[in-house]
Design an enzyme around this catalytic site. Structure first.
Site, PDB file in Angstrom:
ATOM      1  N   CYS A  38    -114.255 -40.632   2.622  1.00 27.42           N
ATOM      2  CA  CYS A  38    -115.485 -40.529   1.834  1.00 27.42           C
ATOM      3  C   CYS A  38    -116.337 -39.335   2.267  1.00 27.42           C
ATOM      4  O   CYS A  38    -117.294 -38.977   1.577  1.00 27.42           O
ATOM      5  CB  CYS A  38    -116.311 -41.809   1.954  1.00 27.42           C
ATOM      6  SG  CYS A  38    -115.445 -43.256   1.328  1.00 27.42           S
ATOM      7  N   TYR A  64     -98.060 -58.359   4.220  1.00 28.82           N
ATOM      8  CA  TYR A  64     -99.467 -58.358   3.816  1.00 28.82           C
ATOM      9  C   TYR A  64     -99.818 -57.012   3.190  1.00 28.82           C
ATOM     10  O   TYR A  64     -99.201 -55.997   3.495  1.00 28.82           O
ATOM     11  CB  TYR A  64    -100.359 -58.606   5.029  1.00 28.82           C
ATOM     12  CG  TYR A  64    -100.223 -59.998   5.591  1.00 28.82           C
ATOM     13  CD1 TYR A  64    -101.186 -60.968   5.347  1.00 28.82           C
ATOM     14  CD2 TYR A  64     -99.116 -60.359   6.369  1.00 28.82           C
ATOM     15  CE1 TYR A  64    -101.068 -62.253   5.850  1.00 28.82           C
ATOM     16  CE2 TYR A  64     -98.982 -61.643   6.881  1.00 28.82           C
ATOM     17  CZ  TYR A  64     -99.967 -62.586   6.618  1.00 28.82           C
ATOM     18  OH  TYR A  64     -99.844 -63.858   7.106  1.00 28.82           O
ATOM     19  N   ALA A  65    -100.816 -57.024   2.345  1.00 30.94           N
ATOM     20  CA  ALA A  65    -101.276 -55.754   1.773  1.00 30.94           C
ATOM     21  C   ALA A  65    -102.740 -55.887   1.384  1.00 30.94           C
ATOM     22  O   ALA A  65    -103.260 -56.997   1.193  1.00 30.94           O
ATOM     23  CB  ALA A  65    -100.442 -55.373   0.552  1.00 30.94           C
ATOM     24  N   TYR A  75    -142.814 -55.921   2.157  1.00 31.48           N
ATOM     25  CA  TYR A  75    -143.744 -55.015   1.498  1.00 31.48           C
ATOM     26  C   TYR A  75    -144.636 -54.297   2.496  1.00 31.48           C
ATOM     27  O   TYR A  75    -145.300 -54.922   3.305  1.00 31.48           O
ATOM     28  CB  TYR A  75    -144.605 -55.793   0.502  1.00 31.48           C
ATOM     29  CG  TYR A  75    -145.863 -55.089   0.049  1.00 31.48           C
ATOM     30  CD1 TYR A  75    -145.816 -53.774  -0.405  1.00 31.48           C
ATOM     31  CD2 TYR A  75    -147.095 -55.727   0.078  1.00 31.48           C
ATOM     32  CE1 TYR A  75    -146.966 -53.122  -0.813  1.00 31.48           C
ATOM     33  CE2 TYR A  75    -148.257 -55.089  -0.336  1.00 31.48           C
ATOM     34  CZ  TYR A  75    -148.190 -53.784  -0.778  1.00 31.48           C
ATOM     35  OH  TYR A  75    -149.331 -53.139  -1.179  1.00 31.48           O
TER      36      TYR A  75
END
Lengths: 562, 562
Positions: free
Chosen positions: B48, B285-286, B432
């Site tokens: 990324c 597994y995946a 807030y």
């Protein structure tokens, strides 16, 4: 009596709750007669903005006046009467007695439904010397105007801010921004008393960085001076000279009028209300800072004076006054404050509150960058979770850091509202892009760390041992990190060398592990367990939190199941 | 066969899911033998971050390499083999055939448990001219290195980015930051196709402001050039000349190996897995980009290639491989992207997805400042909520704005995870303080607006009428706002004058109300209803969203129950 075919609502107090309830009544009922009676000169002003108006961040005082009597009239057809005070409520006749503060005239006003929105009053003990000019409190726009004028008039250089709660810190920051020398005085041994103490250490550091002098654990004894206040004398005998003194010692619910009218108070001393925001008189509603609220964690009544609840209650009161049956679902006391470059926020119970409530709990700390570590400018966020021991349910969270604190507080507040567990936190699907988060957001990391405690994968260290020599204490950070300091009696074996150097440790001896944040020491914990070590404890929060705890003089380097 | 007393796990692919699963196996089992086989030169790199490395925001390519084979060996005792490719899986013998890409040697490796972490492959249709130098895709660090080198070598001035998804936009921003002239080409009629179109209008404006040329609704036909690519020819026949061409047309699950091994694919074409992340072979597994995930909204299997899910699945696979039975609870497809000064994010279903799934829904828009309006620097955030009609449950949210978008997306994602309704949203207790939020956070405002639709208080306008003259369309903004533009056929009666000028309107005529964001027109809606108007519709989102819709050519000025 008012006209029978037309609802008449009288609202005492026109700031947050009062103005909001009035507007909601109007949205529900175009024909209702709505009267707001407000003692002060303004309605619906932004009281949370007062410190920033003082500091010039908000340059124009008109920006604080969200509504005027004229604008409430134009938009909502509300009859607003400022500088008028309700001096008595006659519940039998359904009449209030009103005194016009300007003229002194007294008259009566009838109602079908009455709304009490008197808020809170600043707590000001009768300190000797309190009458001297130069001592202020901060409740409304004229208060801030007076402080500003005084600073200009006397060319003030030094100011003492008394009280290090939310307002106290915001005021200190803004007074500092004006170039004043600021001394912040707090009777409690910590700033921000609503928080657990160790979480506020970073705020204390930030105040220092900002050049603000902080005096903790020392309260006001008296003020001295001549034509105006010149010094505050503290309980320790210490004297602090200044030109301006500002009191921010917190507030108390303004219940005198309600009490005089025979309305019931709750256990907290604030006004008692039910879920529909009715007082003990079903035709009289109340909310905001003067009334109790149901606390969502334990369903009990607490007194939490925060704007968020007042705004929601205003809406509910408006609806119920018009015949609906809407219930206020409760508050979490979620709050946040920015001090310089640091933000600190909380939601739900602190550890202190959980302990006081007798709820079996554990806490877990986590420190991680506020966004992806590989993206420049990531700042540490420390999250403390308070978890119900028996269920794994999140009952509180505290967050401190520079950026992205508000986001994590709000996610935790939403999770608590949804009665989520730490396992749920770990499974949240949060938004990730390098500038805003990590693939595992700090909240998810915190959830995972707490899950390991909850499911028994990891045993945390509870308290720093009184006999540290009985333990092998292993700092698994890199040497470039340990060079800047280690905990007492610790030896350094970097995580990546732990397997090859495992013979240096005794598998039978109780072992305490720590790193910077608690993650690498968790990895080390798993390695040692895998190699047959029988007593291994991880220090939640690692060296970062250990330093916070040390600074706060909390004798616990990490916190565990109890 | 591997040693029977020791778990042996082979993991194919060493980036997000693979490296994460390997590390988790190690934390579960100190004695397991763990092998990662990775085709590329790097493991565990920050994919990324690639656009930001290209743009120089991340200056050092080493910052992208979160782990190296050496660091995974030192920390987790993992046997990492880069530049090696698994070419076949023999499920009967539990053996994979591995080809060393450098030497060409082929060997076999046994396993007890196999983890497939092959991710996704860039989608690259066989465009004529694709072989020409100067055409790139962006999947790993060497790809970006190659682009950087090419730009320098040829002193490139113009670049065409093909595809306006997440990566395409991040690449465009970073290429622009390098001073290149950027043309962004997208076959869909909108940027960011995962979003509802009108929500992306603000991104299109921002691209323009950044000096990026955007071509929508036109796909690539071919590339032309000589010694290198010089032009892209679009399907419309249009030609765009440039020095560099980058393909960001999205990705497809890399399932060939799994398919060849006889593992079942799901309906989406991605690998089929169960809640425990097992494929149709329980020892294999995946997860991650190659596999389907359960979508939390409807419990159906979708293909959502996002890092957040991959990270969670890695952990689950690690645990289950070691004998646990942990279930992946599903994804919401939560995502966010920053483009210049604009952030846009989403979670759960878009309106388009809800429509496609046949779920009866309504949507509601809200625009509000990202923090208190009286505190300087508040920027508009627009929130679109997609709500299940029958229950009021939030099933999707989209958010666009400058600041604080990530926070609102994460709060909505947490709310959807907790199966909350719009009433719950309105009741949240969020943090807030003036610099971070408002007393009523935009999420709470959005919840309230949607609640009014759900409970029938407000009727929204569905589509802009084909016969607008049959309606009285009233713009209730102030004249200084309407001076900059109004919707066709609208008349202006400012909200605060509505009661006094009500005679100008016909109570029997269907009335459409709008303002800037939808709030004042809601007030106006209540006034007209109170005065006996029988057919009044509010335009959700107001003029702001009307402009978005107009720009997106969506014939709907507001959206209502259907």
């Amino acid at each position: 009596m008012p006209e029978v075919n037309k609802l008449k609502v009288v609202i005492i107090g026109g700031v947050a709750l009062g103005a909001g309830a009035a507007a909601k009544v109007r949205r529900m009922d175009e024909t209702a007669e709505i009267v707001i009676i407000e003692k002060g000169p303004h309605v619906s002003f932004a009281n949370c903005g007062l410190p920033y108006y003082l500091g010039g961040v908000i340059p124009d005082r008109n920006d604080l006046l969200l509504h005027t009597p004229e604008s409430l009239k134009a938009r909502f057809e509300i009859d607003v009467r400022t500088r008028q005070e309700v001096i008595a409520i006659d519940r039998t006749r359904k009449v209030v007695s009103v005194r016009n503060i300007v003229t002194g005239d007294i008259y009566e006003e009838t109602y079908h439904k009455l709304v009490l929105a008197l808020g809170a009053k600043p707590l000001i003990p009768p300190f000797p010397g309190l009458h001297l000019p130069g001592i202020f409190s901060v409740r409304n726009v004229p208060d801030v105007d007076a402080i500003k004028q005084f600073i200009t008039l006397y060319q003030a250089k030094r100011v003492v801010m008394i009280g290090a709660g939310f307002i106290g810190l915001e005021m200190a920051e803004n007074l500092r921004a004006l170039g004043l020398r600021v001394t912040l005085i707090e009777k409690a041994t910590q700033v921000l008393p609503p928080f657990d103490e160790e979480m506020t250490s970073r705020v204390v550091d930030e105040l220092k960085r900002m050049g603000i002098t902080t005096v903790l654990g020392d309260g006001v004894s008296s003020f001295t001076g001549d034509d105006r206040a010149r010094s505050v004398i503290l309980e320790s005998g210490k004297e602090v000279q200044a030109d301006v003194f500002i009191l921010g010692l917190g507030v108390r619910p303004d219940v005198q009028l309600a009490k005089d009218a025979g309305l019931a108070l709750g256990v907290t001393g604030a006004l008692k209300v039910n879920d529909m925001m009715q007082t003990s008189d079903p035709d009289i509603y109340a909310g905001g800072d003067m009334a109790e609220v149901k606390y969502m964690i334990d369903g009990k009544m607490h007194w939490i004076a925060l704007a968020g609840s007042a705004n929601k209650q205003a809406r509910i009161i408006g609806m119920n006054v018009c015949g609906m049956h809407v219930k206020f679902r409760g508050a979490l006391g979620t709050s946040i404050v920015r001090v310089g470059a640091v933000n600190i926020g909380m939601t739900g119970m602190t550890e202190r509150a959980a302990k006081a409530a007798g709820i079996p709990y554990f806490v877990s700390y986590n420190t991680a960058g506020h966004h992806a570590s590989y993206y420049p400018g990531a700042h540490d966020i420390t999250i403390k979770l308070i978890v119900e021991q028996s269920t794994g349910r999140l009952i509180g969270g505290e967050v401190v850091g520079r950026e992205g604190v508000d986001k994590r507080v709000d996610v935790l507040a939403t999770a608590i509202f949804g009665r989520m567990t730490v396992e749920d936190l770990a499974d949240l699907d949060l938004a990730y892009a390098p500038p805003v988060s990590s693939a595992k957001d700090p909240v998810i990391m915190a959830g995972m760390a707490a899950e390991h405690v909850y499911d028994g994968t990891v045993e945390l260290l509870n308290e720093w041992p009184t006999d540290p020599l009985q333990f092998q204490i292993v700092d698994v950070r890199r040497p470039d990190e340990t060079a800047k300091g280690m905990l007492p009696h610790a030896i350094n074996i970097p995580l990546d060398e732990l397997r090859t150097r495992i013979a240096e440790l005794d598998p039978q001896k109780p072992t305490i592990l720590y790193c910077r944040s608690g993650q690498r020491s968790y990895f080390a914990h798993q390695i040692l367990k895998g190699h047959g070590f029988t007593q291994v404890q991880n220090m939640s929060g690692g060296y970062v939190v250990a330093k916070y705890l040390e600074q706060a003089k909390v004798n616990r380097v990490a916190i565990s199941v109890r």
